[in-house]
Design a protein around this motif. Structure first.
Motif, mmCIF file in Angstrom:
data_model
loop_
_atom_site.group_PDB
_atom_site.id
_atom_site.type_symbol
_atom_site.label_atom_id
_atom_site.label_comp_id
_atom_site.label_asym_id
_atom_site.label_seq_id
_atom_site.Cartn_x
_atom_site.Cartn_y
_atom_site.Cartn_z
ATOM 1 N N SER A 152 0.723 -1.121 -0.022
ATOM 2 C CA SER A 152 -0.150 0.151 0.102
ATOM 3 C C SER A 152 0.926 1.391 -0.034
ATOM 4 O O SER A 152 1.815 0.980 0.752
ATOM 5 C CB SER A 152 -0.819 0.010 1.289
ATOM 6 O OG SER A 152 -0.938 1.301 1.591
ATOM 7 N N GLY A 173 -3.687 0.922 -5.104
ATOM 8 C CA GLY A 173 -4.251 2.040 -4.118
ATOM 9 C C GLY A 173 -3.965 3.243 -4.390
ATOM 10 O O GLY A 173 -3.884 4.084 -3.707
ATOM 11 N N GLN A 184 -11.098 1.318 -2.818
ATOM 12 C CA GLN A 184 -9.899 1.526 -2.317
ATOM 13 C C GLN A 184 -9.934 2.662 -0.934
ATOM 14 O O GLN A 184 -10.971 3.426 -0.905
ATOM 15 C CB GLN A 184 -8.880 2.144 -3.083
ATOM 16 C CG GLN A 184 -8.579 1.098 -4.187
ATOM 17 C CD GLN A 184 -7.437 0.003 -4.029
ATOM 18 O OE1 GLN A 184 -7.304 -0.024 -2.595
ATOM 19 N NE2 GLN A 184 -7.106 -0.590 -5.050
ATOM 20 N N ILE A 187 -5.637 5.441 0.029
ATOM 21 C CA ILE A 187 -5.209 5.835 -1.384
ATOM 22 C C ILE A 187 -4.158 6.933 -1.266
ATOM 23 O O ILE A 187 -3.991 7.625 -0.388
ATOM 24 C CB ILE A 187 -6.223 6.408 -2.165
ATOM 25 C CG1 ILE A 187 -7.243 7.406 -1.413
ATOM 26 C CG2 ILE A 187 -7.251 5.010 -2.656
ATOM 27 C CD1 ILE A 187 -7.969 8.146 -2.673
#
Ligand code: C5P
Length: 228
Positions: A152, A173, A184, A187
């Motif tokens: 991420s 993401g 998502q 982000i």
């Protein structure tokens, strides 16, 4: 451009995926996940290669070391740019994957903690502290000889600090400020992820669901180039 764009081909048929690939001549790398791989009976990989494209084969292997070794051999033999395994498979399993891919020029990546997890889901498994778990699993993957991780964008700084500048970080993401967030949760924009040091950005719906996918892709590529 140092950081590269990967477009996620999350489609139930190769013909839908192909239609998008044709619209995006500037995009060189596409991600094939479980849905498209199964729907196309593996053909999506060879079809992309035939068109001169590179492939991130996102099948997240997680099994006993021998089984993963055999699967990794097959993935590497297909000439994919990168494929991935779950770091949760442990040292021995990751080592087998790396050794199996060694003869080919294929990057082997680890998935640490899925981005769909939060502290509560981790606790249900008897574990805690996502950040610490991500750092431990990324270090283990690096020690074992993997080339990098899928992470991420929230974890880029931690992984860079833990694993140094040469360990590859592949980030989904990602949402440009002008795109819908969809499902998502955590982000970042391409600009932010680039600043933190991502090597590859995996982007799906902001391009695949755009009214004009090529325009969306070019807009993202421009944003990436401006922030190198
Ligand atoms: O459409 P979107 O840009 O959200 O697509 C992101 C892609 O990256 C999807 O194929 C999704 O399955 C994948 N992915 C993710 N988070 C992860 C690993 C993969 O979103 N941790």
């Amino acid at each position: 451009m140092r950081t590269k764009l990967i477009v996620a081909l999350d489609y139930p048929t190769w013909s839908e995926a192909e239609a998008l690939v044709q619209k995006l001549p500037e995009v060189k790398i596409f991600k094939v996940g479980l849905e498209l791989y199964l729907a196309s009976q593996g053909q999506a990989v060879s079809e992309l290669k035939k068109r001169g494209k590179e492939v991130f084969l996102d099948l997240k292997f997680h099994d006993i070391p021998h089984t993963v070794r055999q699967a990794a051999c097959q993935a590497a033999a297909q000439g994919v740019l990168m494929f991935n395994v779950h770091a949760w498979g442990g040292r021995e399993m990751m080592k087998e994957a790396v050794q199996a891919a060694q003869a080919q020029d294929t990057l082997v990546l680890a998935v640490t903690v899925l981005t769909s997890f939060n502290e509560a889901t981790l606790q249900e498994l008897g574990l805690k502290n996502i950040q610490k778990t991500v750092a431990n699993l990324a270090s283990l993957a690096q020690e074992t000889g993997l080339d990098g991780v899928v992470a991420s964008p929230q974890e880029i700084a931690l992984i860079r600090k833990t694993c140094g500048p040469d360990f590859k970080i592949v980030c989904p993401g990602i949402r440009p400020h002008w795109a819908a967030i969809n499902d998502q949760k955590r982000i970042m924009t391409p600009k932010e992820a680039l600043k933190l040091g991502a090597d590859y950005l995996v982007i799906g719906r902001p391009i695949t669901k755009a009214a004009d996918p090529r325009r969306a892709a070019l807009r993202i590529i421009k944003e990436m180039e401006e922030n190198e």
